[in-house]
Design an enzyme around this catalytic site. Sequence first.
Site, PDB file in Angstrom:
ATOM      1  NE  ARG A  99      -8.942 -14.666  21.287  1.00  0.00           N
ATOM      2  CZ  ARG A  99      -8.174 -13.941  20.471  1.00  0.00           C
ATOM      3  NH1 ARG A  99      -8.547 -12.712  20.118  1.00  0.00           N
ATOM      4  NH2 ARG A  99      -7.046 -14.421  20.003  1.00  0.00           N
TER       5      ARG A  99
ATOM      6  CB  ALA B 176      -0.899  -0.007   1.227  1.00  0.00           C
TER       7      ALA B 176
ATOM      8  CG  ASP C 253       3.607  -8.748  -3.834  1.00  0.00           C
ATOM      9  OD1 ASP C 253       4.182  -9.616  -3.145  1.00  0.00           O
ATOM     10  OD2 ASP C 253       2.409  -8.797  -4.148  1.00  0.00           O
ATOM     11  CG  LEU C 254       7.097  -8.494   1.562  1.00  0.00           C
ATOM     12  CD1 LEU C 254       6.646  -9.147   2.857  1.00  0.00           C
ATOM     13  CD2 LEU C 254       8.519  -7.968   1.698  1.00  0.00           C
TER      14      LEU C 254
ATOM     15  CE1 TYR D  90      -2.230 -13.573   9.982  1.00  0.00           C
ATOM     16  CE2 TYR D  90      -3.341 -14.251  11.990  1.00  0.00           C
ATOM     17  CZ  TYR D  90      -2.449 -13.425  11.343  1.00  0.00           C
ATOM     18  OH  TYR D  90      -1.782 -12.467  12.045  1.00  0.00           O
TER      19      TYR D  90
ATOM     20  CB  SER E 180      -3.043  -9.291   9.673  1.00  0.00           C
ATOM     21  OG  SER E 180      -3.780  -9.215  10.849  1.00  0.00           O
TER      22      SER E 180
ATOM     23  CG  PHE F 299       5.657  -6.103  12.169  1.00  0.00           C
ATOM     24  CD1 PHE F 299       7.012  -6.132  12.457  1.00  0.00           C
ATOM     25  CD2 PHE F 299       4.756  -6.347  13.193  1.00  0.00           C
ATOM     26  CE1 PHE F 299       7.470  -6.406  13.734  1.00  0.00           C
ATOM     27  CE2 PHE F 299       5.201  -6.618  14.486  1.00  0.00           C
ATOM     28  CZ  PHE F 299       6.554  -6.640  14.759  1.00  0.00           C
TER      29      PHE F 299
ATOM     30  CG  ASN G  60      -3.395 -15.216  19.143  1.00  0.00           C
ATOM     31  OD1 ASN G  60      -4.411 -15.918  19.169  1.00  0.00           O
ATOM     32  ND2 ASN G  60      -3.422 -13.969  18.656  1.00  0.00           N
ATOM     33  CG  HIS G  61      -4.928 -16.383  15.315  1.00  0.00           C
ATOM     34  ND1 HIS G  61      -6.127 -16.692  15.928  1.00  0.00           N
ATOM     35  CD2 HIS G  61      -4.784 -15.040  15.434  1.00  0.00           C
ATOM     36  CE1 HIS G  61      -6.697 -15.582  16.370  1.00  0.00           C
ATOM     37  NE2 HIS G  61      -5.898 -14.560  16.084  1.00  0.00           N
TER      38      HIS G  61
HETATM   39  C1  15L Z   1      -3.997 -11.623  14.893  1.00  0.00           C
HETATM   40  O1  15L Z   1      -3.037 -12.327  14.611  1.00  0.00           O
HETATM   41  C2  15L Z   1      -4.569 -10.650  13.945  1.00  0.00           C
HETATM   42  O2  15L Z   1      -3.560 -10.124  13.116  1.00  0.00           O
HETATM   43  C3  15L Z   1      -5.289  -9.509  14.612  1.00  0.00           C
HETATM   44  O3  15L Z   1      -6.066  -8.853  13.656  1.00  0.00           O
HETATM   45  C4  15L Z   1      -6.132  -9.925  15.806  1.00  0.00           C
HETATM   46  O4  15L Z   1      -7.321 -10.464  15.382  1.00  0.00           O
HETATM   47  C5  15L Z   1      -5.366 -10.840  16.720  1.00  0.00           C
HETATM   48  O5  15L Z   1      -4.668 -11.855  16.053  1.00  0.00           O
HETATM   49  C6  15L Z   1      -6.212 -11.514  17.818  1.00  0.00           C
HETATM   50  O6  15L Z   1      -6.072 -12.708  18.034  1.00  0.00           O
HETATM   51  O7  15L Z   1      -6.966 -10.805  18.472  1.00  0.00           O
END
Ligand code: 15L
Length: 257
Positions: free
Chosen positions: A171, A33, A48-49, A133, A72, A68, A109-110
Site C-alpha cells: 500500500r 513521554a 499532557d497537552l 483516529y 497515532s 505532531f 490520510n485516515h
Molecule cells: C497514520 O496516520 C498513522 O499515524 C501511521 O502510523 C500510519 O499507519 C499511516 O497513517 C498509514 O496510513 O500508513
Amino acid sequence: MKRVLLTGASGRIGSYLRGALAQDFALHLNDVADLGPARANETLFQGDLTDPDLCARMVAGLDAIAHFGGRSGIHSFADVLHSNIVGMQVLYEAARKAGVRRIVWASSNHVTGFHPVTEVIDPASPRRPDSFYGVSKSFGEDLSRFYFDRFGIETLCLRIGSCFPEPTARRMLATWLSHRDLEQLVRLGLSAGRIGHMVVYATSETREGFWHSPALRVLGYRPKDDADAFAARFDGPSPERFQGGPFATAPLAEDRA
Ligand code: 15L
C-alpha cells in the site's frame, strides 16, 4: 531565529523533526513521554497537552507551532478524545491567547480512508474517516478551520500518508512520505507567506497515488523521493480495498479490550 513549538517530539516522526529542525529554529519541545536531555536551541516541556497551564507556558513568545502530538494508530475513542480532540483544542486556545499565528499540523490520510483504492481524490472530496483516529483528525481539520475563520490563525493541515524511512507494505507505494519530504513540507508550512487554512495530502512522489493536492505546487513543494524506487520489493496488486488500508478493517480497540 524563529521560535517554534514541536509537540510529539519524542514520537516516531517528532524525533526525526526534532533533529532536522534544530539547526534553524529555537525549539520548544513537548511530549508526554521522556524527552531526554535538552540539546542546543531546545527548551523541554514534558506533559499532557490537555493541561492549559503547560500549554500557556509552551506557547509564550512563539512564532509558530508544529503540532505532531497526540495518539497515532488504531485506538479507542476515549484515547483519541483525550489526546487528539481535547488536547488539540487546549493547545489552539493557548495559541490564540498568546497571539501565535501559524500552525503546521499532522492530520492524516485516515480522514478519507474509506474511499476505495480505485478512486483518485483531492482535499475537496468528502471526508470518509476509517477509524476513531480518522474521526479525531477530521475534528482537528474543523477545529483549525474555526480558529482561522474566527481568529485568523493559519494552519497547514498535512494529511500524512505513511511516513517511514522506506515503504514497508505494498500500500505504501501509494501513500509513502519520506522523512526528508516531510521535513520540506513542515519547513514550507512554517515559513510560507500566507497559507490561510490549507489541507493537503502529504506524500513523496507516488505513481500509484490515490491523492491529488494542487495546492502543494503553489506552496513550493517538490518531493525529493519516489515510492516507485521500492516497487520491486512488493509483488502483485495491493490487497487493500480502501485507501486507509488496515485502519478500515481492523477491529475497534473497544472490541479488543
Ligand atoms: C497514520 O496516520 C498513522 O499515524 C501511521 O502510523 C500510519 O499507519 C499511516 O497513517 C498509514 O496510513 O500508513
